[in-house]
Each structure stands twice: as C-alpha cells, then as structure tokens.
Motif scaffolding. Structure first.
Motif, short mmCIF file in Angstrom:
data_model
loop_
_atom_site.label_atom_id
_atom_site.label_comp_id
_atom_site.label_asym_id
_atom_site.label_seq_id
_atom_site.Cartn_x
_atom_site.Cartn_y
_atom_site.Cartn_z
N ASP A 1 0.83 -1.21 0.00
CA ASP A 1 0.00 0.00 0.00
C ASP A 1 0.87 1.27 0.00
O ASP A 1 0.56 2.23 -0.69
N LEU A 2 1.96 1.22 0.75
CA LEU A 2 2.77 2.43 0.94
C LEU A 2 3.86 2.63 -0.11
O LEU A 2 4.03 3.75 -0.62
N CYS A 3 4.59 1.58 -0.45
CA CYS A 3 5.85 1.77 -1.20
C CYS A 3 5.63 1.79 -2.71
O CYS A 3 4.83 1.03 -3.25
N ASN A 4 6.37 2.68 -3.35
CA ASN A 4 6.35 2.66 -4.81
C ASN A 4 7.64 2.09 -5.39
O ASN A 4 7.77 1.89 -6.58
N LYS A 5 8.61 1.84 -4.53
CA LYS A 5 9.85 1.21 -4.96
C LYS A 5 10.29 0.28 -3.83
O LYS A 5 10.19 0.64 -2.66
N VAL A 6 10.74 -0.91 -4.18
CA VAL A 6 11.17 -1.83 -3.11
C VAL A 6 12.52 -2.46 -3.45
O VAL A 6 12.91 -2.55 -4.62
N ALA A 7 13.19 -2.87 -2.41
CA ALA A 7 14.43 -3.66 -2.57
C ALA A 7 14.34 -4.82 -1.61
O ALA A 7 13.86 -4.68 -0.49
N LEU A 8 14.78 -5.97 -2.07
CA LEU A 8 14.84 -7.15 -1.19
C LEU A 8 16.31 -7.41 -0.85
O LEU A 8 17.16 -7.42 -1.76
N ILE A 9 16.57 -7.57 0.38
CA ILE A 9 17.94 -7.83 0.83
C ILE A 9 17.98 -9.19 1.50
O ILE A 9 17.06 -9.57 2.23
N ASP A 10 19.01 -9.94 1.21
CA ASP A 10 19.18 -11.25 1.86
C ASP A 10 20.67 -11.54 1.96
O ASP A 10 21.41 -11.34 0.99
N ASP A 11 21.06 -11.98 3.12
CA ASP A 11 22.46 -12.33 3.36
C ASP A 11 23.40 -11.17 3.00
O ASP A 11 24.48 -11.38 2.43
N GLY A 12 22.96 -9.97 3.28
CA GLY A 12 23.81 -8.78 3.07
C GLY A 12 23.89 -8.32 1.62
O GLY A 12 24.70 -7.45 1.30
N LYS A 13 23.04 -8.89 0.75
CA LYS A 13 23.09 -8.50 -0.67
C LYS A 13 21.70 -8.06 -1.13
O LYS A 13 20.69 -8.62 -0.70
N ILE A 14 21.68 -7.04 -1.99
CA ILE A 14 20.42 -6.62 -2.58
C ILE A 14 20.11 -7.63 -3.69
O ILE A 14 20.86 -7.73 -4.69
N ILE A 15 19.02 -8.38 -3.54
CA ILE A 15 18.73 -9.42 -4.53
C ILE A 15 17.65 -8.97 -5.52
O ILE A 15 17.44 -9.64 -6.54
N ALA A 16 16.96 -7.88 -5.20
CA ALA A 16 16.00 -7.32 -6.16
C ALA A 16 15.78 -5.86 -5.81
O ALA A 16 15.77 -5.50 -4.64
N HIS A 17 15.63 -5.03 -6.86
CA HIS A 17 15.44 -3.60 -6.59
C HIS A 17 14.74 -2.97 -7.79
O HIS A 17 15.32 -2.86 -8.87
N ASP A 18 13.50 -2.60 -7.60
CA ASP A 18 12.76 -1.97 -8.70
C ASP A 18 11.41 -1.49 -8.17
O ASP A 18 11.15 -1.62 -6.97
N THR A 19 10.59 -1.02 -9.08
CA THR A 19 9.22 -0.70 -8.64
C THR A 19 8.54 -2.03 -8.33
O THR A 19 8.90 -3.07 -8.89
N LEU A 20 7.55 -1.96 -7.46
CA LEU A 20 6.88 -3.20 -7.06
C LEU A 20 6.22 -3.86 -8.29
O LEU A 20 6.32 -5.08 -8.49
N GLU A 21 5.59 -3.05 -9.14
CA GLU A 21 4.91 -3.59 -10.32
C GLU A 21 5.88 -4.35 -11.22
O GLU A 21 5.61 -5.45 -11.68
N GLN A 22 7.04 -3.72 -11.45
CA GLN A 22 8.01 -4.32 -12.35
C GLN A 22 8.55 -5.65 -11.78
O GLN A 22 8.72 -6.62 -12.50
N LEU A 23 8.79 -5.64 -10.46
CA LEU A 23 9.31 -6.86 -9.83
C LEU A 23 8.28 -7.99 -9.92
O LEU A 23 8.64 -9.15 -10.17
N LEU A 24 7.00 -7.66 -9.75
CA LEU A 24 5.95 -8.68 -9.82
C LEU A 24 5.85 -9.24 -11.24
O LEU A 24 5.70 -10.45 -11.44
N ILE A 25 6.02 -8.36 -12.22
CA ILE A 25 6.00 -8.81 -13.63
C ILE A 25 7.22 -9.69 -13.90
O ILE A 25 7.10 -10.79 -14.45
N ASP A 26 8.39 -9.20 -13.46
CA ASP A 26 9.64 -9.93 -13.74
C ASP A 26 9.62 -11.35 -13.15
O ASP A 26 10.16 -12.27 -13.75
N HIS A 27 9.03 -11.44 -11.94
CA HIS A 27 9.07 -12.74 -11.27
C HIS A 27 7.73 -13.47 -11.30
O HIS A 27 7.56 -14.47 -10.61
N GLN A 28 6.83 -12.96 -12.10
CA GLN A 28 5.52 -13.59 -12.34
C GLN A 28 4.81 -13.92 -11.01
O GLN A 28 4.38 -15.05 -10.77
N GLU A 29 4.78 -12.92 -10.16
CA GLU A 29 4.08 -13.06 -8.87
C GLU A 29 2.94 -12.05 -8.82
O GLU A 29 2.95 -11.03 -9.53
#
Lengths: 427, 248
Positions: free
Chosen positions: B203-231
C-alpha cells in the motif's frame, strides 16, 4: 544555549518525577546525618558530660578502700553505685547484664593492709637509699597487693575501656602516693601526717590546659554535628550515583539514545546538562543537610552545626565535591551495561570509598597499607576539605591541598567517561 | 532522472570482533521523493543497513551519501536532513508528548517558536491533543507509536527512515500512520521504510528492494518486480526470492 536549556529542563522534569530517586537523594542523607549524629553524640555526652554508671564493691575494711572510692568519685567520670561487700563477682556480673552499669570495680578485702605494707616498704627503701636509718616501727609485708578487679560490659569499646582504665590508675596512684607519703612522714617525724599537709601535697597537681588546634584561633570544641553533617553530606552527594547512573543507563538502553545519536546535536550537550542538573541537586542536598544541622538539630537535642567563617569556601568546596560526585555517577552510568550493574557497582563502590576514605573509620586510624588507597578515594579529599573548614576553622586557602587532588580525580573520571563514550561510538 | 536521496556505493561493513562481513560492495540508490521499502528475512541486514544510513554504525568501506552529503564526513550537518523513527519507542516515557516534542525539537535544531507551531500541528494530526500533557508511559501502544512518529518528523526532514513504524498497532492507528506518511511524502519527504507487514508495504511503497544475506537481490518498482518474477503480490515475491527456510 537553547539546546542546553531544553536538555536541562528535560533532565529536571525526569528527575522530579523519579520519587524513589528523590527519596534516595534527600531523605537518606537526612536520616543518616540524624541517626549517626545522635549515636555519636550520645557517646560524646557519655564521655564529656554524662557520667558512666559504675558499680563499686569495696570489700576492704580499711581507709585505702574508702580513699580509692573517694578518688574515683573525684575523677567525675563515673556515677557510683555502692554494692555490699558480700556480693559475689557473679552477682555483680548479673547486675551489669541487667544494664545497671557498664563497669564495676571490686576492691579486695585486705587492700588497705597490703597497700600500707607496700608503702612502708617503699618508704623504708627510700630512707635507706638516703643513708637514713629506719625504725623498727615500720613493719613490712612483702606479699604483693591483690589487684583491683575491673569488670566491664562487652559492649564497651576498647578505646573507652582504656580511658576508664587510665582514670582508675590515676585514682589508684593518688591513694598509693598518699600512703607512701604518710609512711615517709611517719618515719621521719614519728607522728601522723596532718590532713592539711596531705591535701596540700596531693591536691596541688599541675593543671592540664586543653586547647583544640583550630586555624582561626577559636576555642570551639568540635561536636558530633561538625563531624557528621559534612561527612554524610559527602556520602549523600556520591550516592546520587543511584539516580544519575541509572538515568544514564536508562537513556542508553531505551531507544531515546539511538534517536539522540541521529540528531544534529552532540551527546556532550546531554552530559553537560546532566552535570549541571545534578550539580544543582548536590548543592541543594548540602543546603538541606546543613540547614538541618543548624536549625533542626538543636530542637532534636543534638548539637548545633556551626558554619565556618569562610562561607565562600564552603560554597566552593561543595561545588567541587558535587562536581566530582556527579562525574563519578556519570562514569558508572556510561560503563555499566544494565541498570542493575549501575546500581550495584555504584552503591557498593561508594560504600567502599567511604570506608577507605575516612567516613566510616577516621583516616588516622587506617592501617599503613590503606593510606595509599585512601588517597585514591575522592570521598577522602571531600571530607578532608570540609573538615578543614568545619573542624579546623580554616579558610579556602587552607584546604587547597585537598581540593587539588579532588579536581585531579574529577578530571580523570571525566576523561575515562569521554574515552568510554568514544570507544562505544556514543559521541 | 531525479536526484538521489540516498546513494550507497561499494559499502562494506563488518561488526567489531566478527570475522564475517555484513555487506561487501553493496550498492543502492533511492531517488528523492520515493516511498522506498527495504525488505528481507530476519538477519538479512535491513536494520544494519538502516543504521549505516543513519550514521549509527560506522562502515569501513565505500560511501553513503544523503542528498549528496557523505554521512561519514559531515555527520552532524547531514543529521539535519533526515529523521529517524526506530522500531523501539525512542522517547522519554516519563515526559508528556509536548515535553518530548519540545526536547527533541530543540535537539533537531528548531527554534522555540518553530517547536511550538510544529507541536500543535503534530498533536492535531496524531490525535494526541487531549493527552498532550499526560505522561507517555500511561499511553497505549498505538498512541506511543504516534508519539514516536511525531518526534521523527518534527523538523520536517527531507528523508525519513522508518524501522517497522506500525508494529503492534491496531488497524485504525496503522491506517492513520500510513495516511500521514503518504501525505508528507507528497509534500516532498523521501520515505525509507522497513517492515514485515508486506500488505502494508504494498500500500505504501512505490519502490522496493529485497535484501538477503547482506546483498540486494532485487530492486525496482513493485509492479516491475511482480511482472519480472511472475508473482501477484509482495509476499509471493518475497518467498520466491528468499526461499522457504526459517531464518534466525
């Protein structure tokens, strides 16, 4: 300046809402000062003004026993209660346990006879040494005089017992000297020594003039309040560690400290604010306890606290003692990881520093090995500075040698605090 | 392209007396005006990264710039630019909301009159006017959250870091907080936000980044990330990218 003022205002509000902390800071020193002064004052009074209750059992039927009793009465230190000669030592002990008296003396049955014999022997020996012949009328008994028994209650302190012992010895000396003189007089004049002569010789003792050594030349004898009020004020100032140390730890542990670190203000402002706020509190503590000593103590039957002539000196010493106490509390707060650590270490360390610093035991009575440790205790220098003013009647310049180490310790504490804050990435 | 609110280059950070690095050569850019969400499982490094960005932790390698200012070199002047709302209640419970705002306002560099005006505004917005002079320690969790947020924004920061700002609050308080955050974002404040409340983040964010094990594993707009990963939602994307295993 606005930031500092806001911080002081915040610290003051938090402090005034900490009821337990306020009780520790103000009620505790008042209670301590009153109780310890009252206890010490009763001892002072017992020694100086009141008389010590004493049972006397004179089993001697001669004059020496009576003279001994009179000599003890003349010391003026004892309130004598006569017990009958047939009372046993055990019964005397029981009466002492019932708190009828804290000391008792038993004069043995043949005290006069033995003392006279001893005096005669002494006189005879003296005359012989002078090359004078002795008459046969001086019959000597070489068996030793039985000792006078001094029974004392176990609660009696050793120093007090020694002073009683000294007083009794002096009384005994008077009686013995009198007997020797009488024997000598009789040997030389073959008649009894007249009472007037006896009184002239025995009573004409050189007086002892007691003068308290004060810097201002006054002859005021320090009372229990002069000793205790400054001492427990210093103790209370340092006991601020419970409130202030805890406040620093709380600030560190709760989130406010994290937020403070992200704001465009140096944490040193917070430390300066805490120092100023609590320095003010220590000054109020001193003011309250001193006021009690001056105005409330007399109405409680305790001796009045006499303020020194150098009031400015008292103010400056109070400020420096307060600053040292506040610095120490902040250091404990910075070093401690939890509030329990701060309270525990803070309280125990203050009691230890008070003990080695001369608050609980006079510094002159400290063993040699503790003299160095004593000098590391800031409470020692605080106390010495106050005593220089309150007991010795000194001025600020007279206690400067106590203030310099105190300032040195305070600066060292501040440096440790800053180093710890830096090391913990807090400033 | 808009200016960077946060620019992280080749960041390296290791906790003292630990052999394993939290971050090695981490890069991230958050543009001004974004509502940026930083997500990851427990222990991924979200809070450590936020603490590095706010200057609470000193990093050993690389650089972090807030609005072009290197945080390691100009810490105190940079601190004026951002606000921080930690997960813990970061205020004095013994004080009232007004007293807390007055103190933290002063420490944020505001003048007395500014503090007064901003305090009135924030008390109104956060519905704290009626309890303005009561000790915060008596407040409910939701009210404390609002006080926590109010203090973080009193100096109108250009960047606002929020570490789980709505944890433990009811629906009404959450809604009020999210609404307020959107409002100040529209007024120009960049939001950098971490949370485990993924629906709230959507609801709040227009851009997100996922971090795991000290590394940024995804970084984009939420819409684009959902399209890219088919979620079809952030939760599915999160599980997809970070796996199903428990994290400590």
């Amino acid at each position: 300046m606005f930031k500092l003022w806001s911080t002081i205002s915040k610290d003051f509000r938090i402090l005034t809402r900490d009821k337990l902390g306020l009780i520790f800071m103000f009620v505790m020193p008042i209670v301590l000062a009153v109780v310890i002064t009252a206890v010490q004052n009763s001892t002072f009074e017992m020694l100086n003004t009141n008389t010590v209750p004493m049972l006397i059992c004179n089993r001697d039927t001669g004059d020496a026993g009576k003279q001994m009793q009179t000599a003890i009465e003349k010391v003026g230190m004892f309130k004598l209660t006569q017990v009958t000669p047939n009372v046993t030592d055990k019964e005397i002990s029981e009466r002492m346990h019932a708190k009828d008296a804290v000391i008792a003396i038993v004069i043995p049955t043949d005290f006069t006879q033995k003392l006279q014999s001893k005096a005669d022997a002494t006189a005879k020996k003296a005359l012989k040494d002078f090359g004078m012949s002795t008459t046969d009328s001086l019959v000597t008994d070489t068996s030793s005089v039985q000792p006078i028994t001094l029974l004392y209650h176990p609660v009696l302190q050793e120093s007090f017992r020694h002073s009683i012992n000294g007083a009794l010895r002096s009384s005994l000396q008077v009686v013995q000297n009198k007997e020797v003189l009488k024997s000598l007089y009789f040997a030389l004049n073959e008649k009894t020594m007249p009472d007037s002569f006896e009184n002239e010789i025995i009573g004409n003792q050189v007086a002892i003039n007691e003068v308290p050594v004060s810097r201002d030349g006054s002859r005021n004898i320090p009372n229990a309040s002069q000793h205790n009020v400054p001492a427990w004020t210093v103790f209370a100032m340092f006991f601020i560690v419970i409130s202030l140390g805890g406040s620093v730890v709380r600030e560190k542990l709760n989130g406010s400290f994290v937020r403070l670190k992200t704001l465009p203000t140096n944490y040193l402002i917070a430390l300066i604010s805490k120092q100023l706020t609590y320095l003010f509190i220590t000054c109020i503590q001193a003011l309250v306890v001193f006021s009690m000593g001056i105005w409330l103590f007399p109405s409680m039957g305790l001796p009045k606290l006499n303020l020194p002539a150098d009031i400015l000196g008292v103010v400056i010493v109070t400020l420096i003692c307060g600053w040292c106490a506040v610095s120490y509390a902040i250091m404990i707060g910075v070093l401690a990881k939890t509030q329990e650590q701060s309270n525990g270490i803070g309280a125990v360390s203050i009691v230890l520093m008070a003990a080695v610093g001369g608050l609980l035991v006079p510094s002159f009575a400290m063993p040699e090995s503790f003299q160095f440790i004593m000098k590391l205790s800031p409470l020692h220098w605080c106390l010495e500075a106050y005593y220089g003013l309150f007991l010795e009647g000194g001025k600020l310049k007279d206690v400067i040698l106590n203030i310099i180490p105190l300032l040195g310790i305070s600066f060292a504490i501040q440096l440790i605090t800053l180093y710890s804050l830096k090391r913990k990435n807090l400033i | 392209m808009s200016n960077a609110a946060v620019l992280i280059k080749d960041l390296g950070f290791t906790y003292p007396r630990q052999s394993t690095s939290c971050f090695t050569n981490l890069n991230l850019e958050v543009a001004e005006g974004e509502r940026f969400g930083l997500f990851g499982p427990n222990g991924a490094g979200k809070t450590t990264l936020m603490n590095c960005m706010t200057g609470l932790l000193k990093y050993q390698q690389g650089s972090i710039q807030l609005l072009g200012n290197e945080i390691a070199h100009q810490k105190k002047s940079v601190n004026k630019l951002f606000g921080f709302v930690p997960q813990d209640f970061s205020f004095y419970q013994e004080l009232s909301p007004v007293e807390n705002l007055a103190f933290f306002g002063a420490w944020s560099g505001l003048q007395k009159s500014e503090i007064k005006n901003k305090t009135e505004e924030l008390l109104e917005v956060m519905s704290l006017t009626e309890v303005r002079n009561k000790k915060v320690e008596k407040f409910s969790g939701g009210m404390k959250r609002r006080v926590n947020l109010a203090i973080g924004v009193i100096h109108n920061p250009r960047i606002l870091f929020l570490d789980e700002p709505t944890v433990g609050v009811d629906v009404h308080t959450r809604h009020a907080i999210i609404t307020y955050l959107k409002k100040i974002n529209e007024e120009g404040t960049t939001l950098i936000y971490t949370s485990h409340q993924l629906s709230e983040a959507e609801d709040l964010c227009n851009k997100v980044a996922l971090i795991d094990d000290g590394k940024i594993i995804a970084h984009d707009t939420l819409e684009q990330l959902l399209i890219d990963h088919q979620e079809d939602g952030l939760e599915g994307l999160f599980i997809n990218l970070t796996g199903h295993s428990y994290r400590n």
